[in-house]
Design a protein around this motif. Structure first.
Motif, PDB file in Angstrom:
ATOM      1  N   CYS A  29       0.827  -1.202   0.000  1.00  0.00           N
ATOM      2  CA  CYS A  29       0.000   0.000   0.000  1.00  0.00           C
ATOM      3  C   CYS A  29       0.865   1.258   0.000  1.00  0.00           C
ATOM      4  N   ALA A  72     -12.473   2.683   6.660  1.00  0.00           N
ATOM      5  CA  ALA A  72     -13.044   1.373   6.330  1.00  0.00           C
ATOM      6  C   ALA A  72     -13.213   0.525   7.584  1.00  0.00           C
ATOM      7  N   THR A 116     -10.410  -8.922   9.076  1.00  0.00           N
ATOM      8  CA  THR A 116     -11.023  -7.660   8.657  1.00  0.00           C
ATOM      9  C   THR A 116      -9.968  -6.577   8.467  1.00  0.00           C
ATOM     10  N   GLU A 119      -8.459  -7.248   5.195  1.00  0.00           N
ATOM     11  CA  GLU A 119      -9.375  -6.869   4.113  1.00  0.00           C
ATOM     12  C   GLU A 119      -9.346  -5.364   3.869  1.00  0.00           C
ATOM     13  N   CYS A 120      -9.339  -4.583   4.932  1.00  0.00           N
ATOM     14  CA  CYS A 120      -9.340  -3.124   4.779  1.00  0.00           C
ATOM     15  C   CYS A 120      -8.027  -2.635   4.190  1.00  0.00           C
ATOM     16  N   GLU A 123      -8.162  -3.393   0.460  1.00  0.00           N
ATOM     17  CA  GLU A 123      -9.011  -2.462  -0.284  1.00  0.00           C
ATOM     18  C   GLU A 123      -8.303  -1.147  -0.586  1.00  0.00           C
ATOM     19  N   SER A 124      -7.254  -0.855   0.172  1.00  0.00           N
ATOM     20  CA  SER A 124      -6.545   0.417  -0.017  1.00  0.00           C
ATOM     21  C   SER A 124      -5.418   0.321  -1.035  1.00  0.00           C
TER      22      SER A 124
END
Length: 432
Positions: A29, A72, A116, A119-120, A123-124
């Motif tokens: 990221c 998120a 989770t 996952e966040c 998503e970034s």
């Protein structure tokens, strides 16, 4: 190591990140945000649920806000924990670390399931990051001078090379990349493990995590979203080996008798035993973080006891610091890249060392089981609580906002040899 030219069907990237846990996703990221061409490789096709890496410290939240991860997480009902409290087995408070006393934008910890959080982070990831799952990194590629210039990957029966200016090893404690690059780390196991339980349908939680100092060692309790509570219980390495249901129930009765503070959760604790996980606990620091063309981040580089919740947060700090160094150089120029990597190592080694020692000190305070050690540890916690300076420094260090290690005079105050000192002027955030 594999030397020479790329194999047929090879690919290229600015950076190859190996491993997509928190460290790998954070590195991908952060580096993708620089506009670098990043390939992220993960050997697992799916992420199995694990009961670890569930607490984000205040010092990580500004980075996660910048990356778009924090909104998120909060949209998924992450729980804010405003205090970390050391308690006696009956629940009496020994030392409270109140994050509201810190000068930071997010004065709380955040808890959520490890999956989770992953996952966040996923998503970034930006458009310049390509994520490939089910890919095993078999070897590193090196040039004639021994510089790492990529990796050899296997995806099913298909083998191919990925050439890269930089390889990021984020493949965990037993890092294969670290070994292939000739780098080392020597994990040391604690003399105990942590049994983890997830309780469902728990009462409305307090906005804090509680660490209990008990005759059996550490018991840690904190809330998770959706009416769930996480419980960690210190156990001997072989305490529950081959335990049948009768033995488990007897063990549970002994636990509840030793920790009266768990009484409101007693039925839920018993009901959760069949879903327990048992986690080994290690500590280690790699003596070096970089070699030409490769850098270690996260658990490939360091590991600490989970009590102070520093492992995942230190990995995020690694990614942030790495990206900050690469933002100032041309990655395709070896000389400037190597200079940036040396600067990264010099910066992070001191920070990792301080976090390592702080986490180990916290673990020793809460995991001792002999009566004499527990009396001393209770005394140290109470003395810390009575000193505004020590209470603030402890909170500041645990928060991840910065690090101000306790000095010799502070230790004497903790022991009661010197009287409590005055309040420390609030230090601003320390650079990573």
């Amino acid at each position: 190591m594999t030397k020479g030219h790329a194999a047929p069907g090879s690919a290229t990237a600015d950076v190859v990140v190996c491993g997509s846990g928190v460290a790998g996703l954070a590195a991908a990221c952060a580096l993708g945000r620089l506009g670098l061409d990043v390939t992220l490789l993960e050997k697992k096709k799916r992420q199995p649920p694990v009961a670890k890496g569930e607490i984000l410290q205040p010092g990580s939240l500004d980075t996660l806000q910048e990356w778009g991860v924090l909104p998120a997480l909060e949209a998924r009902r992450a729980v804010r924990l405003k205090r970390l409290v050391a308690r006696q087995a009956d629940g009496a408070e020994l030392l409270a670390m109140d994050f509201g006393t810190l000068r930071c934008a997010w004065p709380w910890m955040l808890s959520h399931d490890h999956t989770t959080i992953l996952e966040c982070l996923a998503e970034s990831l930006g458009a310049s990051v390509r994520w490939r799952r089910g890919v095993l990194v078999e070897d590193v590629l090196t040039d004639a001078h021994g510089r790492v210039v990529g990796v050899r990957a296997a995806e099913g029966a298909n083998e191919y090379d990925i050439r890269a200016r930089l390889v990021v090893a984020a493949d965990g404690m037993s890092s294969r990349l670290r070994r292939l690059a000739g780098m080392t780390a020597d994990p040391v196991a604690y003399g105990h493990k942590l049994l983890t339980l997830e309780l469902s349908g728990t009462p409305a939680p307090a906005d804090e995590a509680s660490a209990y100092l008990t005759e059996r060692g550490l018991v840690l309790v904190y809330p998770l979203p959706d009416g769930r509570t996480r419980v960690y219980v210190q156990v001997k390495a072989d305490e529950l080996r081959r335990a049948d249901q009768t033995r488990l129930q007897r063990w549970c009765d002994e636990l509840l008798a030793a920790v009266p503070a768990l009484d409101p959760l007693a039925v839920l604790v018993k009901d959760s035993l069949d879903r327990r996980q048992l986690l080994p606990v290690w500590r280690y620091r790699a003596p070096s973080l970089v070699r030409p063309g490769i850098v270690l981040v996260g658990e490939a580089a360091h590991g600490v006891h989970p009590l102070a919740a520093q492992g995942m947060n230190t990995a995020i700090g690694d990614a942030r610091a790495l990206a900050a160094r690469l933002a100032t150089v041309r990655v395709r120029e070896e000389a400037t890249l190597d200079e940036a990597m040396r600067a990264y190592e010099a910066e992070r080694m001191g920070r990792i060392r301080d976090i390592h020692f702080m986490s180990h000190d916290a673990a020793r305070l809460m995991t001792g089981t002999s009566p004499g050690v527990r009396r001393l540890n209770r005394h140290l916690l109470v003395r810390t609580a009575k000193s505004a300076r020590l209470r603030y420094l402890t909170t500041y260090n645990v928060s991840g906002v910065g690090m101000r290690p306790l000095g010799a005079v502070d230790r004497l105050v903790q022991l009661g040899v010197l009287p409590a000192r005055g309040r420390l002027p609030r230090p601003g955030p320390a650079p990573e």
